[in-house]
Design an enzyme around this catalytic site. Structure first.
Site, PDB file in Angstrom:
ATOM      1  N   ASN A   7      19.593  24.925  16.224  1.00  0.00           N
ATOM      2  CA  ASN A   7      18.172  24.639  16.001  1.00  0.00           C
ATOM      3  C   ASN A   7      18.002  24.044  14.597  1.00  0.00           C
ATOM      4  OD1 ASN A   7      15.464  25.026  15.073  1.00  0.00           O
ATOM      5  ND2 ASN A   7      15.095  26.305  16.858  1.00  0.00           N
ATOM      6  N   HIS A  10      14.532  23.924  10.686  1.00  0.00           N
ATOM      7  CA  HIS A  10      14.439  24.255   9.253  1.00  0.00           C
ATOM      8  C   HIS A  10      14.718  23.061   8.353  1.00  0.00           C
ATOM      9  CE1 HIS A  10      13.570  28.411   9.908  1.00  0.00           C
ATOM     10  NE2 HIS A  10      14.548  28.469  10.786  1.00  0.00           N
ATOM     11  N   HIS A  43      11.756  22.619  18.041  1.00  0.00           N
ATOM     12  CA  HIS A  43      10.493  23.183  18.521  1.00  0.00           C
ATOM     13  C   HIS A  43       9.363  22.275  18.055  1.00  0.00           C
ATOM     14  CE1 HIS A  43       7.835  27.095  18.700  1.00  0.00           C
ATOM     15  NE2 HIS A  43       7.288  26.079  19.344  1.00  0.00           N
ATOM     16  N   ARG A  45       5.952  22.235  17.588  1.00  0.00           N
ATOM     17  CA  ARG A  45       4.843  23.195  17.552  1.00  0.00           C
ATOM     18  C   ARG A  45       3.512  22.451  17.645  1.00  0.00           C
ATOM     19  NH1 ARG A  45       6.467  28.503  15.650  1.00  0.00           N
ATOM     20  NH2 ARG A  45       4.246  28.941  15.527  1.00  0.00           N
ATOM     21  N   ARG A  49       4.145  21.656  12.319  1.00  0.00           N
ATOM     22  CA  ARG A  49       4.439  22.048  10.926  1.00  0.00           C
ATOM     23  C   ARG A  49       5.841  21.628  10.472  1.00  0.00           C
ATOM     24  NH1 ARG A  49       5.281  28.527  11.569  1.00  0.00           N
ATOM     25  NH2 ARG A  49       3.180  28.446  12.370  1.00  0.00           N
ATOM     26  N   GLU A  70      11.832  23.166  22.561  1.00  0.00           N
ATOM     27  CA  GLU A  70      11.004  24.370  22.698  1.00  0.00           C
ATOM     28  C   GLU A  70       9.550  23.955  22.589  1.00  0.00           C
ATOM     29  OE1 GLU A  70      12.088  27.032  19.601  1.00  0.00           O
ATOM     30  OE2 GLU A  70      14.079  27.380  20.407  1.00  0.00           O
ATOM     31  N   THR A 101       8.667  32.213  16.019  1.00  0.00           N
ATOM     32  CA  THR A 101       8.271  32.755  17.319  1.00  0.00           C
ATOM     33  C   THR A 101       8.411  34.283  17.315  1.00  0.00           C
ATOM     34  OG1 THR A 101       9.286  30.765  18.196  1.00  0.00           O
ATOM     35  CG2 THR A 101       8.592  32.419  19.791  1.00  0.00           C
ATOM     36  N   GLU A 151      16.127  32.675  28.350  1.00  0.00           N
ATOM     37  CA  GLU A 151      16.689  32.932  27.023  1.00  0.00           C
ATOM     38  C   GLU A 151      16.180  34.290  26.565  1.00  0.00           C
ATOM     39  OE1 GLU A 151      16.147  29.876  24.027  1.00  0.00           O
ATOM     40  OE2 GLU A 151      16.526  31.309  22.412  1.00  0.00           O
ATOM     41  N   HIS A 194      17.459  34.062  18.588  1.00  0.00           N
ATOM     42  CA  HIS A 194      16.483  34.526  17.613  1.00  0.00           C
ATOM     43  C   HIS A 194      17.099  35.554  16.677  1.00  0.00           C
ATOM     44  CE1 HIS A 194      12.666  35.050  15.689  1.00  0.00           C
ATOM     45  NE2 HIS A 194      12.240  34.037  16.393  1.00  0.00           N
ATOM     46  N   GLY A 195      17.192  35.171  15.423  1.00  0.00           N
ATOM     47  CA  GLY A 195      17.687  36.090  14.395  1.00  0.00           C
ATOM     48  C   GLY A 195      19.195  36.294  14.413  1.00  0.00           C
ATOM     49  N   GLY A 216      19.382  28.977  14.590  1.00  0.00           N
ATOM     50  CA  GLY A 216      18.836  28.043  13.616  1.00  0.00           C
ATOM     51  C   GLY A 216      18.972  28.513  12.185  1.00  0.00           C
TER      52      GLY A 216
HETATM   53  N1  PXP Z   1      15.275  30.615  20.315  1.00  0.00           N
HETATM   54  C1  PXP Z   1      13.935  30.459  20.257  1.00  0.00           C
HETATM   55  C2  PXP Z   1      13.165  30.442  21.538  1.00  0.00           C
HETATM   56  C3  PXP Z   1      13.268  30.293  19.027  1.00  0.00           C
HETATM   57  O1  PXP Z   1      11.936  30.135  19.004  1.00  0.00           O
HETATM   58  C4  PXP Z   1      14.029  30.270  17.851  1.00  0.00           C
HETATM   59  C5  PXP Z   1      13.340  30.054  16.542  1.00  0.00           C
HETATM   60  O2  PXP Z   1      12.846  28.761  16.477  1.00  0.00           O
HETATM   61  C6  PXP Z   1      15.422  30.409  17.953  1.00  0.00           C
HETATM   62  C7  PXP Z   1      16.018  30.600  19.196  1.00  0.00           C
HETATM   63  C8  PXP Z   1      16.308  30.372  16.742  1.00  0.00           C
HETATM   64  O3  PXP Z   1      16.030  31.469  15.929  1.00  0.00           O
HETATM   65  P1  PXP Z   1      16.698  31.571  14.507  1.00  0.00           P
HETATM   66  O4  PXP Z   1      16.172  30.450  13.670  1.00  0.00           O
HETATM   67  O5  PXP Z   1      16.270  32.914  14.033  1.00  0.00           O
HETATM   68  O6  PXP Z   1      18.187  31.464  14.705  1.00  0.00           O
END
Ligand code: PXP
Length: 240
Positions: A7, A10, A43, A45, A49, A70, A101, A151, A194-195, A216
């Protein structure tokens, strides 16, 4: 072995911090590919942003690996997805005031709207994934609505690992493993994200049948220190 979707939101966030033209997420995608990324995730949005339509358009032209877009279940971004035709679209919840998210989609509570979005994207030939909490009620609803993939939201697991909370880490991992079983037995693709970080990714990559991890922040954070190609290579090695 799970594949890695990088991702690159950033990178666009840093660009937008100065409202200028660098760093360019298009460059980041090329470097991530060189490092072994299996996919590029962005993503779009509603408040634009970070990623803009321009990024999506150029990435669609320039990236060789699949693009995973996304998006929220909102008319304008759904229309853009159907016009741009990324390989995959992942429906996510979106709130303007959130930093990132937070939580999975409430499919069980809004089947009509989400079902319509899934149909619209699938009719355009796009592979559709839903970002869901590992909650059986939500998974059942997502499966019923005909998603191609789910996911799993790994946020609570990631949070527990960050706090070195062993019991909570084990409990959240078990929940994800059970959810993974449910998704797999429905015959649809199993993804997670995520995370996830270099320290907590291995048990998630090891969940049976895991197809793709979307990562990401941790990769881009490391890239600031070691470069993006190297950061992607390091993550690929851990996943395998
Ligand atoms: N998956 C989804 C659906 C997300 O919204 C995000 C954050 O944009 C990620 C994965 C990646 O998360 P992270 O940046 O914490 O790795």
């Amino acid at each position: 072995m799970a594949i890695l979707g990088v991702n690159i939101d950033h990178v666009a966030t840093v660009r937008e911090a100065r409202k200028t033209n660098e760093p360019d997420p298009v460059w980041a995608a090329a470097l991530a590919e060189l490092g072994g990324a299996d996919g590029i995730t962005i993503h779009l949005r509603e408040d634009r942003r970070h990623i803009k339509e321009r990024d999506l358009r150029i990435l669609k032209e320039s990236v060789a690996v699949p693009i995973n877009l996304e998006l929220a279940c909102a008319d304008d971004v759904l229309r853009i997805a159907c016009e741009t035709l990324p390989h995959q679209a992942t429906l996510v919840p979106e709130r303007r005031e959130e930093v990132t998210t937070e939580g999975g989609l409430d499919v069980a509570g809004s089947r009509g709207k989400i079902g319509d979005a899934i149909r619209r994207l699938k009719d355009a030939g796009i592979f559709v994934s839903l970002f869901l909490d590992p909650d059986p009620k939500q998974l059942d609803a997502g499966i019923e609505l005909g998603a191609n993939a789910i996911e799993l939201h790994t946020g609570p697991y990631a949070h527990a690992t960050l706090r070195h909370h062993a019991q909570q880490t084990a409990a959240t991992l078990l929940t994800l493993q059970h959810a993974g079983q449910k998704v797999r037995s429905a015959g649809i693709a199993l993804d997670a994200g995520h995370g996830l970080t270099y320290r907590n990714v291995k048990p998630i990559a090891a969940i049976e049948g895991m197809r793709e991890l979307n990562i990401g922040h941790s990769i881009i954070a490391r890239a600031i220190m070691v470069g993006l190609e190297q950061a992607v290579r390091d993550m690929k090695r851990l996943i395998s």
